[in-house]
Design a protein around this motif. Structure first.
Motif, PDB file in Angstrom:
ATOM      1  N   UNK A 234       0.836  -1.192   0.000  1.00 32.88           N
ATOM      2  CA  UNK A 234       0.000   0.000   0.000  1.00 32.88           C
ATOM      3  C   UNK A 234       0.873   1.246   0.000  1.00 32.88           C
ATOM      4  N   UNK A 235       0.589   2.149  -0.919  1.00 31.89           N
ATOM      5  CA  UNK A 235       1.343   3.397  -1.025  1.00 31.89           C
ATOM      6  C   UNK A 235       0.521   4.520  -0.398  1.00 31.89           C
ATOM      7  N   UNK A 236       0.942   4.969   0.768  1.00 31.12           N
ATOM      8  CA  UNK A 236       0.256   6.034   1.510  1.00 31.12           C
ATOM      9  C   UNK A 236      -1.254   5.792   1.606  1.00 31.12           C
ATOM     10  N   UNK A 237      -1.656   4.669   2.207  1.00 37.12           N
ATOM     11  CA  UNK A 237      -3.089   4.339   2.257  1.00 37.12           C
ATOM     12  C   UNK A 237      -3.921   5.300   3.097  1.00 37.12           C
ATOM     13  N   UNK A 238      -3.269   6.082   3.965  1.00 39.22           N
ATOM     14  CA  UNK A 238      -4.025   7.008   4.807  1.00 39.22           C
ATOM     15  C   UNK A 238      -4.135   8.408   4.210  1.00 39.22           C
ATOM     16  N   UNK A 239      -3.560   8.609   3.014  1.00 46.10           N
ATOM     17  CA  UNK A 239      -3.684   9.915   2.356  1.00 46.10           C
ATOM     18  C   UNK A 239      -5.159  10.223   2.099  1.00 46.10           C
ATOM     19  N   UNK A 240      -5.540  11.466   2.254  1.00 46.99           N
ATOM     20  CA  UNK A 240      -6.899  11.970   2.033  1.00 46.99           C
ATOM     21  C   UNK A 240      -7.889  11.557   3.126  1.00 46.99           C
ATOM     22  N   UNK A 241      -7.444  10.794   4.137  1.00 48.22           N
ATOM     23  CA  UNK A 241      -8.385  10.285   5.135  1.00 48.22           C
ATOM     24  C   UNK A 241      -8.368  11.129   6.403  1.00 48.22           C
ATOM     25  N   UNK A 242      -9.547  11.270   7.045  1.00 49.05           N
ATOM     26  CA  UNK A 242      -9.566  11.918   8.345  1.00 49.05           C
ATOM     27  C   UNK A 242      -9.114  10.904   9.396  1.00 49.05           C
ATOM     28  N   UNK A 243      -8.954  11.340  10.636  1.00 51.13           N
ATOM     29  CA  UNK A 243      -8.333  10.506  11.661  1.00 51.13           C
ATOM     30  C   UNK A 243      -9.122   9.226  11.922  1.00 51.13           C
ATOM     31  N   UNK A 244     -10.458   9.296  11.832  1.00 45.70           N
ATOM     32  CA  UNK A 244     -11.258   8.098  12.085  1.00 45.70           C
ATOM     33  C   UNK A 244     -10.927   7.012  11.085  1.00 45.70           C
TER      34      UNK A 244
END
Length: 276
Positions: free
Chosen positions: A167-177
């Protein structure tokens, strides 16, 4: 770590573009069910390493092995059964439901006509359930929020039933939840499915909590490799990112700004160990 325990490894891997080496001497050894996270400054080459591991980019030199197999010797279907990829690139689709996106992960297992069996449908249901996306399975994929899309793309990868997920930066664009929820799903997959996970993250605090191993990338070589406990000591983060002025507090996972040099107006006392 015994050699027979290693499932994914790279040997003298050098990566880059158009014959120019960006990072050299990348040696990764990762067991089944372990999570490796790449951290480092923007442009350091994290994505380049991941693309080379997943054969999207031809390595300058060296070899990537899954099990005992050199990835270059596997057919597309064989590789898809071993390795799934989740990228941050926005998937463009119209008039396609989330369920249909997830079902694309069954490509390695369907016949030449692409027909789904009952087993394939069960795999789709299980993947959607695992990412808690039952309520959006029939929704048009193009109407989903970033967090919802990332969950569906993760479900598609799970549906492949791979041994390794990249996974390449899977948390990009996501809010903390959604960041926490996605990383919790990955940790559960590693534990219950013995899936090997390799990813890049910008959130150092989350990388420290979710990872078994870290790969620190800076310059044209690997700056450090090992467990978070052994790597992230002292001024490791400041040195890795060239963080000056300011500092990174490893105890609280927070960036501290440069101290103000003026006379203080307020004095704060934090008592009983409760003050930060």
């Amino acid at each position: 770590m015994r050699q027979q325990d290693i499932y994914l490894r790279t040997e003298d891997l050098s990566v880059g573009y158009h014959g120019d080496v960006l990072i050299r001497n990348i040696d990764i050894s990762l067991e089944k069910g372990k999570i490796l996270t790449l951290i480092g400054p923007n442009g350091a080459g994290k994505s380049t390493i991941l693309k080379s591991i997943t054969t999207q980019l031809e390595p300058i030199s060296g070899t990537v092995y899954i099990g005992r197999n050199d990835l270059k010797t596997l057919t597309a279907k064989e590789l898809a059964k071993e390795l799934a990829v989740v990228l941050t690139d926005r998937v463009r689709s119209e008039l396609v439901t989330s369920e249909e996106i997830v079902a694309m992960g069954r490509y390695p297992y369907t016949n030449m006509f692409g027909r789904m069996t009952e087993e394939d449908r069960k795999a789709v249901d299980e993947a959607i359930r695992r990412v808690h996306a039952e309520d959006i399975r029939m929704q048009d994929f193009s109407t989903l929020s970033d967090g919802q899309r990332q969950r569906i793309l993760l479900a598609r990868a799970i549906c492949q039933e791979p041994e390794v997920m990249v996974l390449d930066e899977p948390t990009a664009y996501l809010d903390i939840r959604y960041k926490v929820e996605l990383l919790d799903i990955l940790r559960d997959l590693a534990k219950t499915k013995k899936m090997t996970v390799i990813m890049s993250l910008h959130e150092i605090d989350l990388a420290m909590k979710v990872s078994d191993e870290l790969l620190l990338i800076k310059g044209d070589t690997i700056y450090g490799a090992g467990s978070p406990e052994t790597l992230l000591k002292g001024n490791a983060i400041e040195e890795l990112y060239g963080l000056e002025p300011g500092s990174y507090d490893l105890n609280y996972g927070s960036v501290e700004l440069k101290s103000v040099k003026e006379d203080p107006l307020v004095f704060v006392v934090g008592g009983s160990g409760a003050g930060i």
